[in-house]
Design a protein around this motif. Sequence first.
Motif, PDB file in Angstrom:
ATOM      1  N   ASP A  98       0.812  -1.230   0.000  1.00 51.37           N
ATOM      2  CA  ASP A  98       0.000   0.000   0.000  1.00 51.37           C
ATOM      3  C   ASP A  98       0.842   1.275   0.000  1.00 51.37           C
ATOM      4  OD1 ASP A  98      -2.391  -1.379  -0.165  1.00 51.37           O
ATOM      5  OD2 ASP A  98      -2.732  -1.362   1.995  1.00 51.37           O
ATOM      6  N   PRO A  99       1.810   1.416   0.917  1.00 53.90           N
ATOM      7  CA  PRO A  99       2.609   2.642   0.861  1.00 53.90           C
ATOM      8  C   PRO A  99       3.455   2.744  -0.414  1.00 53.90           C
ATOM      9  CG  PRO A  99       3.354   1.240   2.669  1.00 53.90           C
ATOM     10  CD  PRO A  99       2.113   0.625   2.116  1.00 53.90           C
ATOM     11  N   LEU A 100       3.928   1.615  -0.932  1.00 52.42           N
ATOM     12  CA  LEU A 100       4.719   1.666  -2.164  1.00 52.42           C
ATOM     13  C   LEU A 100       3.846   2.037  -3.355  1.00 52.42           C
ATOM     14  CD1 LEU A 100       7.166  -1.317  -1.636  1.00 52.42           C
ATOM     15  CD2 LEU A 100       7.617   1.132  -1.397  1.00 52.42           C
ATOM     16  N   GLN A 101       2.599   1.564  -3.375  1.00 54.84           N
ATOM     17  CA  GLN A 101       1.687   1.939  -4.457  1.00 54.84           C
ATOM     18  C   GLN A 101       1.423   3.441  -4.419  1.00 54.84           C
ATOM     19  OE1 GLN A 101       0.086   0.126  -7.182  1.00 54.84           O
ATOM     20  NE2 GLN A 101       0.071   2.306  -7.611  1.00 54.84           N
ATOM     21  N   SER A 102       1.215   3.981  -3.243  1.00 58.97           N
ATOM     22  CA  SER A 102       0.989   5.419  -3.100  1.00 58.97           C
ATOM     23  C   SER A 102       2.194   6.211  -3.598  1.00 58.97           C
ATOM     24  CB  SER A 102       0.699   5.737  -1.631  1.00 58.97           C
ATOM     25  OG  SER A 102       0.590   7.117  -1.439  1.00 58.97           O
ATOM     26  N   ARG A 103       3.386   5.749  -3.253  1.00 59.98           N
ATOM     27  CA  ARG A 103       4.602   6.453  -3.665  1.00 59.98           C
ATOM     28  C   ARG A 103       4.841   6.329  -5.173  1.00 59.98           C
ATOM     29  NH1 ARG A 103       8.604   4.581   1.077  1.00 59.98           N
ATOM     30  NH2 ARG A 103      10.119   5.767  -0.108  1.00 59.98           N
ATOM     31  N   ALA A 104       4.427   5.203  -5.770  1.00 62.02           N
ATOM     32  CA  ALA A 104       4.527   5.043  -7.228  1.00 62.02           C
ATOM     33  C   ALA A 104       3.557   5.992  -7.925  1.00 62.02           C
ATOM     34  CB  ALA A 104       4.241   3.600  -7.622  1.00 62.02           C
ATOM     35  N   ASN A 105       2.351   6.113  -7.393  1.00 62.84           N
ATOM     36  CA  ASN A 105       1.379   7.063  -7.955  1.00 62.84           C
ATOM     37  C   ASN A 105       1.937   8.483  -7.896  1.00 62.84           C
ATOM     38  OD1 ASN A 105      -0.496   5.032  -8.424  1.00 62.84           O
ATOM     39  ND2 ASN A 105      -1.615   5.410  -6.540  1.00 62.84           N
ATOM     40  N   ASN A 106       2.520   8.857  -6.765  1.00 60.79           N
ATOM     41  CA  ASN A 106       3.108  10.192  -6.631  1.00 60.79           C
ATOM     42  C   ASN A 106       4.243  10.392  -7.637  1.00 60.79           C
ATOM     43  OD1 ASN A 106       1.404  10.805  -4.518  1.00 60.79           O
ATOM     44  ND2 ASN A 106       2.902  10.373  -2.925  1.00 60.79           N
ATOM     45  N   GLY A 107       5.050   9.363  -7.845  1.00 64.90           N
ATOM     46  CA  GLY A 107       6.146   9.462  -8.805  1.00 64.90           C
ATOM     47  C   GLY A 107       5.642   9.729 -10.210  1.00 64.90           C
ATOM     48  N   CYS A 108       4.545   9.078 -10.598  1.00 65.77           N
ATOM     49  CA  CYS A 108       3.983   9.276 -11.942  1.00 65.77           C
ATOM     50  C   CYS A 108       3.331  10.647 -12.091  1.00 65.77           C
ATOM     51  CB  CYS A 108       2.971   8.182 -12.260  1.00 65.77           C
ATOM     52  SG  CYS A 108       3.758   6.586 -12.570  1.00 65.77           S
ATOM     53  N   ARG A 109       2.826  11.184 -10.995  1.00 70.53           N
ATOM     54  CA  ARG A 109       2.197  12.511 -11.042  1.00 70.53           C
ATOM     55  C   ARG A 109       3.206  13.625 -10.802  1.00 70.53           C
ATOM     56  NH1 ARG A 109      -2.029  10.017  -7.691  1.00 70.53           N
ATOM     57  NH2 ARG A 109      -1.096  11.124  -5.970  1.00 70.53           N
ATOM     58  N   ASN A 110       4.473  13.262 -10.620  1.00 72.64           N
ATOM     59  CA  ASN A 110       5.541  14.230 -10.365  1.00 72.64           C
ATOM     60  C   ASN A 110       5.217  15.147  -9.190  1.00 72.64           C
ATOM     61  OD1 ASN A 110       7.361  13.429 -12.421  1.00 72.64           O
ATOM     62  ND2 ASN A 110       6.007  14.370 -13.921  1.00 72.64           N
ATOM     63  N   VAL A 111       4.756  14.529  -8.111  1.00 75.74           N
ATOM     64  CA  VAL A 111       4.439  15.287  -6.903  1.00 75.74           C
ATOM     65  C   VAL A 111       5.697  15.932  -6.341  1.00 75.74           C
ATOM     66  CG1 VAL A 111       3.581  15.073  -4.536  1.00 75.74           C
ATOM     67  CG2 VAL A 111       2.401  13.896  -6.397  1.00 75.74           C
ATOM     68  N   GLY A 112       6.834  15.255  -6.491  1.00 77.30           N
ATOM     69  CA  GLY A 112       8.097  15.838  -6.058  1.00 77.30           C
ATOM     70  C   GLY A 112       8.457  15.568  -4.620  1.00 77.30           C
ATOM     71  N   ARG A 113       7.774  14.607  -3.999  1.00 77.04           N
ATOM     72  CA  ARG A 113       8.140  14.251  -2.626  1.00 77.04           C
ATOM     73  C   ARG A 113       9.421  13.439  -2.641  1.00 77.04           C
ATOM     74  NH1 ARG A 113       3.063  11.899   0.488  1.00 77.04           N
ATOM     75  NH2 ARG A 113       4.851  11.242   1.699  1.00 77.04           N
ATOM     76  N   PRO A 114      10.235  13.538  -1.620  1.00 78.52           N
ATOM     77  CA  PRO A 114      11.500  12.798  -1.602  1.00 78.52           C
ATOM     78  C   PRO A 114      11.315  11.284  -1.607  1.00 78.52           C
ATOM     79  CG  PRO A 114      11.345  14.286   0.287  1.00 78.52           C
ATOM     80  CD  PRO A 114      10.073  14.419  -0.489  1.00 78.52           C
ATOM     81  N   ASP A 115      10.153  10.795  -1.173  1.00 73.65           N
ATOM     82  CA  ASP A 115       9.955   9.348  -1.123  1.00 73.65           C
ATOM     83  C   ASP A 115       9.186   8.794  -2.325  1.00 73.65           C
ATOM     84  OD1 ASP A 115       7.460  10.369  -0.471  1.00 73.65           O
ATOM     85  OD2 ASP A 115       7.188   9.111   1.290  1.00 73.65           O
ATOM     86  N   ASP A 116       8.963   9.616  -3.357  1.00 76.17           N
ATOM     87  CA  ASP A 116       8.343   9.111  -4.588  1.00 76.17           C
ATOM     88  C   ASP A 116       9.226   8.020  -5.175  1.00 76.17           C
ATOM     89  OD1 ASP A 116       6.483  11.116  -4.274  1.00 76.17           O
ATOM     90  OD2 ASP A 116       7.198  12.326  -5.953  1.00 76.17           O
ATOM     91  N   ILE A 117       8.604   7.037  -5.817  1.00 78.63           N
ATOM     92  CA  ILE A 117       9.403   6.032  -6.507  1.00 78.63           C
ATOM     93  C   ILE A 117       9.138   6.121  -8.007  1.00 78.63           C
ATOM     94  CG2 ILE A 117       9.738   4.481  -4.565  1.00 78.63           C
ATOM     95  CD1 ILE A 117       7.518   2.728  -5.567  1.00 78.63           C
ATOM     96  N   HIS A 118      10.188   5.900  -8.777  1.00 80.05           N
ATOM     97  CA  HIS A 118      10.156   6.056 -10.233  1.00 80.05           C
ATOM     98  C   HIS A 118      10.742   4.819 -10.900  1.00 80.05           C
ATOM     99  CE1 HIS A 118       9.394  10.375  -9.760  1.00 80.05           C
ATOM    100  NE2 HIS A 118      10.266  10.317  -8.767  1.00 80.05           N
ATOM    101  N   GLY A 119      10.465   4.671 -12.177  1.00 84.32           N
ATOM    102  CA  GLY A 119      11.105   3.627 -12.962  1.00 84.32           C
ATOM    103  C   GLY A 119      10.420   2.280 -12.926  1.00 84.32           C
TER     104      GLY A 119
END
Length: 139
Positions: free
Chosen positions: A97-118
């Motif tokens: 759940d937290p990783l899915q949230s961080r992946a969503n943020n990464g795709c939306r370019n939220v810019g949080r330090p814990d976003d995940i990309h790739g």
Amino acid sequence: HDFYFTKPIDHKALVGEMDRNEKINYIRFPKRHAGISKSCGDAQQVLYNRTTILENRTEQLVLYPTSDYSDNNHLVRLKWNMDVIASLIKLNRAPEDPLQSRANNGCRNVGRPDDIHGLYLYHEMCIGHLDGRFTVSTP
């Protein structure tokens, strides 16, 4: 996990593409077609060549950028995965759940330090589920 590959996977080609393309951190092998995102912000599809020759033909395959994280069968960069899991610090539940949230943020370019990309999705359905509830054992 309790998933098996239903088709041959050219892992050598995937690892080679990860070596060539530093944007790829995670490749998910899907168990179904429906409901999986094949886009992530402005990330582009990645084309790569199969390294094994099947039926005397060469083939170009595709990895789709995705915002969907799963712990189903996947291939990851070890350091990236260790860093991502370590960044969760402490969880009282599974990390999906937290990783899915961080992946969503990464795709939306939220810019949080814990976003995940790739995160990328393999081009076809290729795993099945070994469901122990429906497995018959023999004495």
